[in-house]
Design an enzyme around this catalytic site. Structure first.
Site, PDB file in Angstrom:
ATOM      1  N   ASP A 182     -11.279   2.978   4.222  1.00 38.97           N
ATOM      2  CA  ASP A 182     -11.680   1.568   4.193  1.00 38.97           C
ATOM      3  C   ASP A 182     -13.201   1.426   4.092  1.00 38.97           C
ATOM      4  OD1 ASP A 182      -9.753  -0.460   4.195  1.00 38.97           O
ATOM      5  OD2 ASP A 182      -9.248  -0.120   6.301  1.00 38.97           O
ATOM      6  N   LYS A 201       0.841  -1.208   0.000  1.00 43.38           N
ATOM      7  CA  LYS A 201       0.000   0.000   0.000  1.00 43.38           C
ATOM      8  C   LYS A 201       0.871   1.250   0.000  1.00 43.38           C
ATOM      9  CE  LYS A 201      -3.974  -2.182   2.231  1.00 43.38           C
ATOM     10  NZ  LYS A 201      -4.555  -2.658   3.507  1.00 43.38           N
ATOM     11  N   GLN A 236      -4.799  -1.289   9.734  1.00 44.91           N
ATOM     12  CA  GLN A 236      -4.768  -2.637   9.160  1.00 44.91           C
ATOM     13  C   GLN A 236      -5.374  -3.653  10.126  1.00 44.91           C
ATOM     14  OE1 GLN A 236      -3.784  -3.283   6.007  1.00 44.91           O
ATOM     15  NE2 GLN A 236      -4.184  -5.466   6.205  1.00 44.91           N
TER      16      GLN A 236
HETATM   17  N1  GUN Z   1      -7.186  -6.684   6.294  1.00 50.05           N
HETATM   18  C1  GUN Z   1      -7.534  -7.422   5.211  1.00 50.05           C
HETATM   19  N2  GUN Z   1      -8.147  -6.649   4.304  1.00 50.05           N
HETATM   20  C2  GUN Z   1      -8.192  -5.401   4.815  1.00 50.05           C
HETATM   21  C3  GUN Z   1      -8.700  -4.166   4.327  1.00 50.05           C
HETATM   22  O1  GUN Z   1      -9.260  -4.048   3.237  1.00 50.05           O
HETATM   23  N3  GUN Z   1      -8.532  -3.103   5.164  1.00 50.05           N
HETATM   24  C4  GUN Z   1      -7.934  -3.191   6.370  1.00 50.05           C
HETATM   25  N4  GUN Z   1      -7.842  -2.092   7.111  1.00 50.05           N
HETATM   26  N5  GUN Z   1      -7.460  -4.330   6.845  1.00 50.05           N
HETATM   27  C5  GUN Z   1      -7.586  -5.429   6.061  1.00 50.05           C
END
Ligand code: GUN
Length: 291
Positions: free
Chosen positions: A121, A54, A98
């Site tokens: 998100d 990311k 995350q």
């Molecule tokens: N863990 C797995 N997928 C995601 C996501 O799309 N966002 C976040 N914040 N954590 C994740």
């Protein structure tokens, strides 16, 4: 018949180019650089891979990437204080914590502490509510990426029968909302569903988001159906939920794993950050980015 392979990698690269163009314009016309802050608590190796990727892509499209790596035993108070600080920081337009979080931290409490306008998100309760009532919101990145691939391949989705396998808050539930908003007839299937093969056989669109390698068999797929395989990370290896080799002979179109949904997720995260930045600055949202 052989299914069309839906090229998520190419579609994501195109979206990232569009995002980069908007970022460049924000910079030259308004002197603004969108900023995305990612918080990782602990050292889960899978999460580390996601977070690194990311950060790299954020920089590649010309945005600021801020990374907060916190110890696994970080207290609730310290994490909430960091979130407050990022909420108040006008150079941070998007905040992503995350998941999963270490067990001692309440995910709902932490996510709901994020300013909903910065919740790229789309997990904050107010964004969930806005999406569920068909209002402007932040839309979760993975289901948004799936929807973009479906629209790209099928055009309008009106009246199609769609089955979403999996009911997680991150993928299954928001995916169902998005398909419903696009006028599909939506079924959400899960571990307690009776006759899953029969349910899947009726669907024109199948979105598999379970996290069980190869669980969707090819003889469940309606001939000509469009299959979106969200798959999962198992260790550091990506595995699809669909028996790809078999399904490719039956489906009309299918996403590969890797190279399908995965790249779209991060591209949508970057797009959401640009959208959040425009909204925060009272600027028109970039048209056609995710809609
Ligand atoms: N863990 C797995 N997928 C995601 C996501 O799309 N966002 C976040 N914040 N954590 C994740």
């Amino acid at each position: 018949m052989t299914a069309t392979i839906i090229d998520g990698k190419a579609c994501a690269a195109k979206l990232r180019r569009q995002v980069a163009a908007h970022v460049a314009r924000l910079n030259t016309d308004h002197g603004i650089t969108p900023g995305l802050a990612v918080v990782l608590v602990g050292e889960d190796p899978v999460s580390q891979v996601y977070v690194r990727s990311k950060g790299k892509m954020t920089v590649e499209v010309g945005m600021h990437s801020i990374r907060h790596q916190l110890d696994a035993d970080t207290s609730k108070a310290d994490l909430l204080a960091l979130i407050d600080q990022m909420n108040a920081d006008s150079s941070v337009h998007g905040i992503l914590v995350q998941l999963p979080l270490p067990k001692h931290l309440d995910e709902h409490l932490v996510i709901n502490a994020i300013d909903p306008a910065k919740d790229v998100d789309g997990f904050h309760i107010s964004n969930v509510g806005l999406l569920g009532t068909g209002q402007k919101s932040m839309v979760p990145c993975t289901p948004l990426g799936c929807l973009m691939l479906l629209r790209d391949h099928l055009g309008v989705l009106d009246g199609l029968g769609a089955v979403v396998i999996g009911r997680s808050n991150i993928v299954g539930k928001p995916m169902a909302q998005l398909l419903l908003n696009d006028n599909c007839t939506v079924t959400i299937a899960h571990s307690q569903t009776r006759d899953l093969p029969g349910v899947v056989r009726r669907a024109d669109v199948v979105v598999a988001a379970v996290g069980r390698p190869g669980m969707v068999r090819s003889d469940w797929i309606k001939p000509g159906a469009t299959v979106i395989d969200v798959g999962i990370k198992g260790g550091t290896r990506l595995t699809g939920d669909v028996d790809f080799e078999g399904a490719v002979a039956v489906a009309g179109a299918i996403t590969p794993v890797p190279g399908g949904v995965g790249p779209m997720t991060i591209a949508c995260l970057l797009a959401n950050t640009v959208i959040a930045c425009c909204r925060a600055n009272g600027l028109p949202e970039p048209g056609g980015l995710t809609t």
